[in-house]
Design a protein around this motif. Sequence first.
Motif, PDB file in Angstrom:
ATOM      1  N   ASN A  70     -27.578 -35.305  54.709  1.00  0.00           N
ATOM      2  CA  ASN A  70     -28.518 -34.229  54.636  1.00  0.00           C
ATOM      3  C   ASN A  70     -28.996 -33.422  53.532  1.00  0.00           C
ATOM      4  O   ASN A  70     -29.185 -32.084  53.405  1.00  0.00           O
ATOM      5  CB  ASN A  70     -27.630 -32.896  55.240  1.00  0.00           C
ATOM      6  N   ALA A  71     -28.928 -34.137  52.377  1.00  0.00           N
ATOM      7  CA  ALA A  71     -29.141 -33.815  51.128  1.00  0.00           C
ATOM      8  C   ALA A  71     -31.042 -33.679  50.810  1.00  0.00           C
ATOM      9  O   ALA A  71     -31.660 -34.593  51.862  1.00  0.00           O
ATOM     10  CB  ALA A  71     -28.782 -35.148  50.351  1.00  0.00           C
ATOM     11  N   GLU A  72     -31.543 -32.612  50.291  1.00  0.00           N
ATOM     12  CA  GLU A  72     -32.685 -32.521  49.950  1.00  0.00           C
ATOM     13  C   GLU A  72     -33.147 -31.811  48.506  1.00  0.00           C
ATOM     14  O   GLU A  72     -32.224 -31.538  48.049  1.00  0.00           O
ATOM     15  CB  GLU A  72     -32.670 -30.552  51.007  1.00  0.00           C
ATOM     16  N   VAL A  73     -34.088 -33.288  48.069  1.00  0.00           N
ATOM     17  CA  VAL A  73     -34.289 -33.368  46.599  1.00  0.00           C
ATOM     18  C   VAL A  73     -36.003 -33.482  46.530  1.00  0.00           C
ATOM     19  O   VAL A  73     -36.468 -34.104  47.294  1.00  0.00           O
ATOM     20  CB  VAL A  73     -33.800 -34.828  46.884  1.00  0.00           C
ATOM     21  N   THR A  74     -36.085 -33.036  45.332  1.00  0.00           N
ATOM     22  CA  THR A  74     -37.222 -32.245  45.310  1.00  0.00           C
ATOM     23  C   THR A  74     -37.593 -33.351  43.777  1.00  0.00           C
ATOM     24  O   THR A  74     -36.572 -33.440  43.292  1.00  0.00           O
ATOM     25  CB  THR A  74     -37.599 -30.592  44.660  1.00  0.00           C
ATOM     26  N   LEU A  75     -38.809 -34.038  43.745  1.00  0.00           N
ATOM     27  CA  LEU A  75     -38.869 -35.130  42.534  1.00  0.00           C
ATOM     28  C   LEU A  75     -40.335 -34.497  42.185  1.00  0.00           C
ATOM     29  O   LEU A  75     -41.375 -33.736  42.322  1.00  0.00           O
ATOM     30  CB  LEU A  75     -39.504 -36.604  43.085  1.00  0.00           C
ATOM     31  N   ILE A  76     -39.915 -34.028  40.508  1.00  0.00           N
ATOM     32  CA  ILE A  76     -41.119 -34.011  39.448  1.00  0.00           C
ATOM     33  C   ILE A  76     -41.143 -34.857  38.392  1.00  0.00           C
ATOM     34  O   ILE A  76     -40.173 -35.696  37.854  1.00  0.00           O
ATOM     35  CB  ILE A  76     -40.532 -32.742  38.666  1.00  0.00           C
ATOM     36  N   ALA A  77     -42.260 -35.308  38.461  1.00  0.00           N
ATOM     37  CA  ALA A  77     -42.707 -37.267  37.774  1.00  0.00           C
ATOM     38  C   ALA A  77     -43.034 -36.695  36.777  1.00  0.00           C
ATOM     39  O   ALA A  77     -44.887 -36.726  36.848  1.00  0.00           O
ATOM     40  CB  ALA A  77     -42.538 -38.564  38.140  1.00  0.00           C
TER      41      ALA A  77
END
Length: 135
Positions: A70-77
Amino acid sequence: MGIDFCFMHEYPSNEYLLNNFEQSFRRSVGIIVDDNYSLLNPEVCAIIGNSKAKVRTNSNTASAIWVKDNAEVTLIARGRSSQHVHVFGNAKIIVEDCEMNAEVLIFRHSDKVEVVPYEKSVGKVLVYEELNYLK
């Protein structure tokens, strides 16, 4: 096969990781379990359990990001970075930003995975369906 084997066989379990390795060690090797944490330019990381994480990449870095449960990951590239994100279970991926020369490739390995793209991203954000992977 490495991390593929671990994800396929749920080995080691989240409970084992929590009970046998200190949080500081898990974080130092890029294993985030039931934790809120931010990572910068990880080569490889696994974000599992009920974690909430932010992964930032910049310059010419490449990251393999594995997410499940149930992980929540925010990505910034940013810069010319590349993120390859493998997502399983009920996980949620939020693309907060992807600059012009950056790329975020998301591989959905479960139909329950939620991907929230940032509509104003100018870089390459692609989502692939690979529902039979590791089955």
